[in-house]
Design a protein around this motif. Structure first.
Motif, PDB file in Angstrom:
ATOM      1  N   ALA A   7       0.824  -1.207   0.000  1.00  0.00           N
ATOM      2  CA  ALA A   7       0.000   0.000   0.000  1.00  0.00           C
ATOM      3  C   ALA A   7       0.861   1.261   0.000  1.00  0.00           C
ATOM      4  O   ALA A   7       0.491   2.270  -0.594  1.00  0.00           O
ATOM      5  CB  ALA A   7      -0.929   0.001   1.207  1.00  0.00           C
ATOM      6  N   GLN A   8       2.014   1.198   0.644  1.00  0.00           N
ATOM      7  CA  GLN A   8       2.894   2.360   0.715  1.00  0.00           C
ATOM      8  C   GLN A   8       3.807   2.492  -0.512  1.00  0.00           C
ATOM      9  O   GLN A   8       4.371   3.547  -0.752  1.00  0.00           O
ATOM     10  CB  GLN A   8       3.760   2.294   1.975  1.00  0.00           C
ATOM     11  N   ALA A   9       3.943   1.431  -1.284  1.00  0.00           N
ATOM     12  CA  ALA A   9       4.868   1.417  -2.414  1.00  0.00           C
ATOM     13  C   ALA A   9       4.622   2.558  -3.400  1.00  0.00           C
ATOM     14  O   ALA A   9       5.592   3.192  -3.847  1.00  0.00           O
ATOM     15  CB  ALA A   9       4.827   0.068  -3.118  1.00  0.00           C
ATOM     16  N   PRO A  10       3.381   2.867  -3.774  1.00  0.00           N
ATOM     17  CA  PRO A  10       3.189   3.988  -4.706  1.00  0.00           C
ATOM     18  C   PRO A  10       3.666   5.323  -4.129  1.00  0.00           C
ATOM     19  O   PRO A  10       4.185   6.163  -4.867  1.00  0.00           O
ATOM     20  CB  PRO A  10       1.674   4.007  -4.938  1.00  0.00           C
ATOM     21  N   LEU A  11       3.540   5.508  -2.820  1.00  0.00           N
ATOM     22  CA  LEU A  11       4.015   6.744  -2.193  1.00  0.00           C
ATOM     23  C   LEU A  11       5.539   6.817  -2.213  1.00  0.00           C
ATOM     24  O   LEU A  11       6.119   7.880  -2.437  1.00  0.00           O
ATOM     25  CB  LEU A  11       3.499   6.856  -0.759  1.00  0.00           C
ATOM     26  N   VAL A  12       6.186   5.693  -1.994  1.00  0.00           N
ATOM     27  CA  VAL A  12       7.644   5.641  -2.062  1.00  0.00           C
ATOM     28  C   VAL A  12       8.105   5.952  -3.486  1.00  0.00           C
ATOM     29  O   VAL A  12       9.029   6.741  -3.692  1.00  0.00           O
ATOM     30  CB  VAL A  12       8.170   4.262  -1.587  1.00  0.00           C
ATOM     31  N   LEU A  13       7.440   5.352  -4.459  1.00  0.00           N
ATOM     32  CA  LEU A  13       7.773   5.604  -5.867  1.00  0.00           C
ATOM     33  C   LEU A  13       7.568   7.075  -6.209  1.00  0.00           C
ATOM     34  O   LEU A  13       8.404   7.692  -6.864  1.00  0.00           O
ATOM     35  CB  LEU A  13       6.925   4.714  -6.781  1.00  0.00           C
ATOM     36  N   TRP A  14       6.477   7.657  -5.728  1.00  0.00           N
ATOM     37  CA  TRP A  14       6.217   9.070  -5.968  1.00  0.00           C
ATOM     38  C   TRP A  14       7.337   9.921  -5.384  1.00  0.00           C
ATOM     39  O   TRP A  14       7.807  10.871  -6.025  1.00  0.00           O
ATOM     40  CB  TRP A  14       4.873   9.478  -5.365  1.00  0.00           C
ATOM     41  N   GLY A  15       7.788   9.595  -4.197  1.00  0.00           N
ATOM     42  CA  GLY A  15       8.882  10.326  -3.567  1.00  0.00           C
ATOM     43  C   GLY A  15      10.168  10.237  -4.368  1.00  0.00           C
ATOM     44  O   GLY A  15      10.886  11.228  -4.533  1.00  0.00           O
ATOM     45  N   GLN A  16      10.459   9.050  -4.888  1.00  0.00           N
ATOM     46  CA  GLN A  16      11.653   8.872  -5.716  1.00  0.00           C
ATOM     47  C   GLN A  16      11.552   9.693  -7.000  1.00  0.00           C
ATOM     48  O   GLN A  16      12.531  10.306  -7.438  1.00  0.00           O
ATOM     49  CB  GLN A  16      11.859   7.396  -6.049  1.00  0.00           C
ATOM     50  N   MET A  17      10.373   9.701  -7.591  1.00  0.00           N
ATOM     51  CA  MET A  17      10.172  10.472  -8.820  1.00  0.00           C
ATOM     52  C   MET A  17      10.292  11.970  -8.550  1.00  0.00           C
ATOM     53  O   MET A  17      10.882  12.705  -9.348  1.00  0.00           O
ATOM     54  CB  MET A  17       8.816  10.137  -9.434  1.00  0.00           C
ATOM     55  N   ALA A  18       9.762  12.425  -7.426  1.00  0.00           N
ATOM     56  CA  ALA A  18       9.850  13.846  -7.077  1.00  0.00           C
ATOM     57  C   ALA A  18      11.305  14.254  -6.861  1.00  0.00           C
ATOM     58  O   ALA A  18      11.737  15.314  -7.333  1.00  0.00           O
ATOM     59  CB  ALA A  18       9.020  14.126  -5.825  1.00  0.00           C
ATOM     60  N   ARG A  19      12.058  13.419  -6.170  1.00  0.00           N
ATOM     61  CA  ARG A  19      13.472  13.713  -5.922  1.00  0.00           C
ATOM     62  C   ARG A  19      14.245  13.763  -7.244  1.00  0.00           C
ATOM     63  O   ARG A  19      15.059  14.656  -7.467  1.00  0.00           O
ATOM     64  CB  ARG A  19      14.051  12.652  -4.989  1.00  0.00           C
ATOM     65  N   MET A  20      13.993  12.793  -8.123  1.00  0.00           N
ATOM     66  CA  MET A  20      14.679  12.764  -9.405  1.00  0.00           C
ATOM     67  C   MET A  20      14.333  13.999 -10.240  1.00  0.00           C
ATOM     68  O   MET A  20      15.190  14.582 -10.900  1.00  0.00           O
ATOM     69  CB  MET A  20      14.334  11.504 -10.188  1.00  0.00           C
ATOM     70  N   THR A  21      13.083  14.413 -10.191  1.00  0.00           N
ATOM     71  CA  THR A  21      12.644  15.591 -10.938  1.00  0.00           C
ATOM     72  C   THR A  21      13.369  16.842 -10.442  1.00  0.00           C
ATOM     73  O   THR A  21      13.838  17.655 -11.244  1.00  0.00           O
ATOM     74  CB  THR A  21      11.121  15.768 -10.824  1.00  0.00           C
ATOM     75  N   TRP A  22      13.486  16.986  -9.127  1.00  0.00           N
ATOM     76  CA  TRP A  22      14.196  18.124  -8.550  1.00  0.00           C
ATOM     77  C   TRP A  22      15.659  18.097  -8.984  1.00  0.00           C
ATOM     78  O   TRP A  22      16.222  19.122  -9.385  1.00  0.00           O
ATOM     79  CB  TRP A  22      14.083  18.095  -7.025  1.00  0.00           C
TER      80      TRP A  22
END
Length: 99
Positions: A7-22
């Motif tokens: 259930a938390q995996a999509p939130l972790v993925l979102w965080g990784q994507m946000a960091r990469m975008t920054w």
């Protein structure tokens, strides 16, 4: 049974994507400043930025195909595809911000 990790995996993925975008935005800004002569930059930087994209795309494709072939969940396939890009953005920020 409810799987909290899944259930938390999509939130972790979102965080990784946000960091990469920054990080990607930082790299773009630093490379642009280098091309304008505002900061020191190696002469090979323009070539490097083109070549690394092709390499990352190839690695991401193979990682995603491998993860899907192993029957991993969609978020795990996306995380596998993201990893080569994330590795490069992180390394580029570190390299370009060295004094």
């Amino acid at each position: 049974m409810f799987n909290l990790g899944a259930a938390q995996a999509p939130l972790v993925l979102w965080g990784q994507m946000a960091r990469m975008t920054w990080e990607a935005q930082m790299v773009i800004a630093l490379r642009t400043a280098g091309m304008m002569g505002l900061v020191r930059q190696e002469a090979t930087e323009p070539t490097r930025m083109v070549v690394e994209k092709a390499d990352a795309a190839t690695e991401a494709m193979f990682a995603a195909i491998s993860a899907a072939g192993r029957g991993q969940r969609a978020d795990e396939v996306m995380a596998a595809a993201l990893k080569p890009y994330r590795k490069r953005t992180r390394a580029n920020v570190k390299r370009l911000t060295r004094g």
